[in-house]
Every structure is written in C-alpha cells, then in structure tokens.
Design a protein around this motif. Structure first.
Motif, PDB file in Angstrom:
ATOM      1  N   SER A 195       4.576   2.218  -8.530  1.00  0.00           N
ATOM      2  CA  SER A 195       3.877   0.930  -8.602  1.00  0.00           C
ATOM      3  C   SER A 195       3.325   0.513  -7.239  1.00  0.00           C
ATOM      4  O   SER A 195       2.373  -0.267  -7.163  1.00  0.00           O
ATOM      5  CB  SER A 195       4.831  -0.143  -9.124  1.00  0.00           C
ATOM      6  N   ALA A 196       3.902   1.069  -6.175  1.00  0.00           N
ATOM      7  CA  ALA A 196       3.437   0.713  -4.833  1.00  0.00           C
ATOM      8  C   ALA A 196       1.998   1.178  -4.594  1.00  0.00           C
ATOM      9  O   ALA A 196       1.332   0.708  -3.683  1.00  0.00           O
ATOM     10  CB  ALA A 196       4.360   1.318  -3.779  1.00  0.00           C
ATOM     11  N   PHE A 197       1.535   2.136  -5.418  1.00  0.00           N
ATOM     12  CA  PHE A 197       0.186   2.670  -5.214  1.00  0.00           C
ATOM     13  C   PHE A 197      -0.790   2.192  -6.292  1.00  0.00           C
ATOM     14  O   PHE A 197      -1.859   2.753  -6.466  1.00  0.00           O
ATOM     15  CB  PHE A 197       0.239   4.201  -5.172  1.00  0.00           C
TER      16      PHE A 197
ATOM     17  N   VAL B 202      -4.338  -3.295  -3.618  1.00  0.00           N
ATOM     18  CA  VAL B 202      -3.493  -3.103  -2.417  1.00  0.00           C
ATOM     19  C   VAL B 202      -2.944  -1.680  -2.415  1.00  0.00           C
ATOM     20  O   VAL B 202      -2.928  -1.008  -1.384  1.00  0.00           O
ATOM     21  CB  VAL B 202      -2.324  -4.124  -2.406  1.00  0.00           C
ATOM     22  N   GLY B 203      -2.506  -1.218  -3.616  1.00  0.00           N
ATOM     23  CA  GLY B 203      -1.949   0.114  -3.753  1.00  0.00           C
ATOM     24  C   GLY B 203      -2.945   1.201  -3.395  1.00  0.00           C
ATOM     25  O   GLY B 203      -2.610   2.180  -2.731  1.00  0.00           O
ATOM     26  N   GLU B 204      -4.193   0.993  -3.817  1.00  0.00           N
ATOM     27  CA  GLU B 204      -5.259   1.966  -3.513  1.00  0.00           C
ATOM     28  C   GLU B 204      -5.417   2.131  -1.999  1.00  0.00           C
ATOM     29  O   GLU B 204      -5.460   3.244  -1.479  1.00  0.00           O
ATOM     30  CB  GLU B 204      -6.601   1.484  -4.088  1.00  0.00           C
TER      31      GLU B 204
ATOM     32  N   VAL C 149       5.953   6.655   3.983  1.00  0.00           N
ATOM     33  CA  VAL C 149       6.315   6.241   2.627  1.00  0.00           C
ATOM     34  C   VAL C 149       5.858   4.800   2.391  1.00  0.00           C
ATOM     35  O   VAL C 149       5.697   4.037   3.333  1.00  0.00           O
ATOM     36  CB  VAL C 149       7.844   6.308   2.362  1.00  0.00           C
ATOM     37  N   ALA C 150       5.701   4.478   1.120  1.00  0.00           N
ATOM     38  CA  ALA C 150       5.416   3.093   0.733  1.00  0.00           C
ATOM     39  C   ALA C 150       6.709   2.290   0.897  1.00  0.00           C
ATOM     40  O   ALA C 150       7.793   2.875   0.942  1.00  0.00           O
ATOM     41  CB  ALA C 150       4.958   3.063  -0.718  1.00  0.00           C
ATOM     42  N   PRO C 151       6.596   0.942   0.976  1.00  0.00           N
ATOM     43  CA  PRO C 151       7.823   0.124   1.075  1.00  0.00           C
ATOM     44  C   PRO C 151       8.786   0.463  -0.064  1.00  0.00           C
ATOM     45  O   PRO C 151       8.360   0.613  -1.204  1.00  0.00           O
ATOM     46  CB  PRO C 151       7.302  -1.310   0.952  1.00  0.00           C
TER      47      PRO C 151
END
Lengths: 401, 117
Positions: B12-14, B18-20, B103-105
């Motif tokens: 979901s972080a991507f 915002v994720g893009e 890495v994403a949060p």
C-alpha cells in the motif's frame, strides 16, 4: 587445587581457542578434554605454567578434532597421518596465550543475537559458568537455557557473525550492544538479588566481574568504565537494601554505614577515569547519580539538587519512562512534592509497570493525597511485586489506613 | 559468505499519487545501490518482484497431493517485494549493506545466510 587452576584459566583459554578456530563448541569441547587429561598428567608431572599447558593441550585436541571432521567430510580412507602444520609448530613454540576475551565478548553480545541469549552465552564462554548455574540465575529450566545457548551458538556459526574486534564504522553499535547486554543483565540480577531468590543473588557478582574485565580490556572507553562504576556503586548498597523483616529499604532511607566502602572507592575511581576521557554519555550520568546518593556516607545529606540536575541531563540523553519517573521522584525531593507530581503527570501513564505505580503512590502520598495514594499502593501491590518490595509497599499502604 | 537480503514492504505504500512518487524514488535508489554493489563484485543477483496479487502458490499436502492457490503463501501486512543476493566476508558486512537498502516506511529487510553445498 588443580580444579581451581583449571577454572581460573578457562575464560582466557576458551576465548583464545574460539578466536583461533572460530568455533565456540569446538573451543569448549577442546578445553573440556584438556582439563580432563590435566588431572592425570599433572599428577605425574606438574607443569611450570598450568594455563599454558592447558592452552597447548586444548589446541592439539582442537586440531585433532578439525582433522577428524575434515577426514570424514572428504571421505578419504586409509589417509596417511597429516603432516605437522604451521599451527602445530606455533603451538609447540610455547606461544603465550593470546588474550581474546574482548573479541569473544563482542561475538557473544552481537546485536544480531537474541538479547536473552547474549549475557548467558557471554557468562558461559568468557567466565565459564555452567548451563545449570545459568539456568538457576535466569530462573529458567536447564533444557530451556541449553536451547537458548545452542541456538545462539548456531546462529554465530551459520550466519557468519565475525570473530573480529569491530572496526570504527561498526564500533558504536557493537559496543553499545555489549554495554546494554551487561546493563540489562545487571538490572535483572539487582532486582532478583535483593528481592527474590538466593540463587539469583550469586549472579550479580558475575556481572560485576565481567564489567571489571571489560573495563580492563577497554580502558579508553568512558561508557565502559562508567558501567563498571555503576555496578560497583549499586553493589555497595546491597547490605543496606533489606531491613530486619526482609522488607525493601528505599535508597534515601538506607543506613549509609552499611554501604560497602571498598566498592564505593572502586566505583569512584572508575568514574573519575571515565570523566578524564571527556566524552560524556548516559552511563556516566547514571553512575554519577548513584555516586551522588552514596556521598551521603561522607556528608550525611543527599545532594538532591545535584541529583535532579543529573536526571535532567539523563532525560536528554536517554529519554523514556525509566529516566522520567526517577526524575519526577528526584524533583519531589530537590524542589517540592508538587513539582515532582507535575513532572510525573507529564509522563504517559504505564499502569501495569510497577515502578510507575510505586512512584505514583509515593508522590501522591508526599503531596498529602492520602486516598489517591492508598489506591495507587493497592494498584502497585496488585502487580505482584517481589517479596521484599511487597513488604515495603504493604507497610506504606497500611500506614495510610 | 553468501547472504540473501529479502525486502518486505507494505504494498500500500506504493499506491496512489504519493506511492507512485515514492516508487520512482525507491527504484532509483535500488538501481544506484545495485550498480555500486555489482561494480564492487558484491552483488551476485537481485530483482524486484511483481505485486502479490500476481502470485500463485503451489501447496503440497501431507499425502503429496498438490493444489494451486491464487495469492502469496501467507497474507501479511508486508510482502516480499524483492531481493539482493550478495557475497561478503561476514554478517556485519551483510548487515551494513542491508541498512542501505531503500525501503518504504514500515519496510523490513531480512538477512539470511545461504546454505553452502
């Protein structure tokens, strides 16, 4: 006498073996074999230097074991006896035992290992404590302790934990892992020692010994010296921590003449050396707080103003409920109870954490809120404190009616 | 020693705008790190994985019978999103690289030694 000589040599020899062969099990087994053959061999011909004898003999046993393992792995049948290697030559040349204990402490306290296993492994490998003794010290069954140690050893071997003193980039993280391992272990020993079992009390001196060894091995690291000082200061108070009925005596009410002057002097000397290195850190502040309390033995008064300011510094360096709860109590003593309670009320509530409940009860009591204090003491008692603390809290509670 | 660095992140972080942007940023960092590690002879292999909704799991039961499931083997908050296969001296060296993996949060990076046969 042989037994004591062997035990005295164990830490250094096992560490040296482990560092050379990079295998903790092999090191322990080779040392055990050497120790077993020492009894017989020394009766016939007592060596000039028993530790060196153990080191040479254990090295040969370890080399034999490595060769046997290699032979099995390569499945070479009827192989000729191996030629002497440079290692054999080195052993024969009466090399002194290298001191690899620091390296082994870093291996055993690697941050990738389970925190609960680190101290047990360190005490086992570096100080030679038996699994049985460790199980009693940590209040777990022996099979559980054995499994904890075995898993940690396997991880060291399989995951490639390096047998090196860490380099500058990894140094802060790795040293901190060593120090927090000792710190957590001592905190546990400190609680258990006064407050529950006699067997556990025997474990605090081992952490004291280990912290002293680390201070000898790393004399240029102020936080290492401070931790050794801190543990000595805390141990100095041990004889004063319980009253005749077995109830806990809070630090500010302890009889200073019961504090051990020798431990205080050792701690003060270590802390002075740490201060000379001029690199402040949280363990130096903590040790200074303990030292300030102990100064009451000389002066007759606790310097609460200094202690409150030291806690301000500690909260900056090590924020969190432990530092903040203690600071609130120091504020109540240094300034006035209301200031202490206000500082306490700013901390996020931790109702299931005994020190939080006990401090809350005491602060409410000091500010004259008897009913609230009584129910806070009840809440603290409901958390199942260890016997000595229970006696103390119970007495406080009953005084409030 | 060889280590697999496994990257787990909440997919979901991507997602979303915002994720893009985050994805573009993280991929660029992966490219830079992989380029550096390959040039240094450290990285042996590595890849990003398509999202878990593209996964198919083969399940073998106790009798040996096999069935197919749409999806990953376990539904977790974070999913395996990619890996690096590296060769370095020891765990400390592997962990030093793992800490540099973008890495994403909420992301987690797992380091596992490979079995050597």
């Amino acid at each position: 006498m042989e037994g004591r000589l062997i035990e005295a040599a164990r830490g250094r020899v096992v560490a040296a073996l482990a560092a050379r062969f990079r295998d903790l099990d092999l090191a322990e087994e080779a040392f055990a074999e050497a120790a077993a053959s020492a009894v017989e061999a020394w009766r016939r011909d007592f060596p000039d230097d028993p530790p060196a004898w153990l080191w040479r003999t254990a090295c040969r046993k370890a080399l034999d074991a490595v060769r046997r393992a290699n032979t099995r792995k390569n499945a070479v049948h009827d192989a000729p006896p191996p030629e002497p290697t440079p290692e054999d030559a080195m052993i024969a040349a009466d090399q002194p035992i290298p001191d690899e204990r620091l390296r082994l402490i870093f291996v055993c306290c690697h941050p990738a290992l389970d925190p609960a296993a680190r101290i047990a492994l360190t005490l086992k490998i570096v100080l030679g404590l038996s699994t049985d003794r460790l199980a009693r010290a940590f209040l777990v069954a022996e099979p559980a302790m054995l499994q904890r140690i075995t898993r940690a050893k396997q991880k060291i071997a399989v995951a490639g934990v390096p047998f090196e003193i860490p380099g500058p980039a990894a140094w802060p993280e790795r040293l901190d892992a060593v120090l927090s391992t000792l710190e957590v272990a001592y905190a546990q020993a400190y609680e258990d020692a006064a407050l529950t079992t006699e067997t556990a009390a025997a474990f605090a001196p081992e952490v004291l010994r280990l912290s002293g060894l680390l201070a000898d091995l790393l004399p240029g690291e102020p936080e290492v010296l401070a931790l050794a000082a801190l543990i000595r200061f805390a141990e100095a108070r041990r004889p004063a921590r319980l009253d005749d009925t077995g109830a806990m005596v809070p630090l500010s009410l302890q009889e200073p003449h019961l504090w051990r002057g020798d431990r205080i002097a050792e701690g003060a000397q270590l802390l002075d050396r740490a201060a000379d290195l001029a690199r402040p850190g949280p363990r130096q502040i903590l040790a200074a707080i303990h030292g300030a309390h102990l100064s009451r033995q000389e002066t007759g008064v606790t310097p609460w103003g200094d202690i409150a300011r030291l806690y301000d510094a500690l909260v900056m360096q090590r924020p969190g409920p432990v530092s903040e709860v203690n600071r609130a109590v120091a504020y109540a003593e240094a300034y006035d109870p209301d200031t202490g309670l206000r500082a306490f009320n700013a901390i996020p509530p931790q109702p299931t954490w005994l020190p939080w409940q006990a401090a809350r009860a005491w602060l409410l009591d000091q500010t004259g809120q008897r009913a609230a204090a009584a129910s806070a003491y009840d809440a603290a008692l409901a958390l199942g404190p260890p016997p000595a603390e229970r006696l103390y809290l119970d007495r406080q509670r009953r005084r409030l009616g | 020693m060889q280590y697999m660095i496994l990257i787990y992140e909440p997919e979901s972080a991507f997602e979303g705008e915002v994720g893009e942007r985050r994805l573009t940023d993280v991929v660029a960092k992966h490219m830079a790190l992989a380029g550096e590690l390959t040039a240094a002879g450290i990285q042996k292999n590595g890849a990003g994985l398509q999202p878990v909704h593209t996964a198919t799991t083969v399940v073998t039961d106790a009798s040996g019978a096999q069935t197919l499931h749409d999806g990953p083997f376990a539904e977790t908050h974070e999913q395996l999103g990619g890996y690096y296969l590296i060769e370095v001296a020891d765990l400390d060296a592997a962990l030093a690289i793992a800490k540099r993996v973008p890495v994403a949060p909420g992301g987690k990076v797992e380091v596992r030694p490979l079995i050597v046969y």
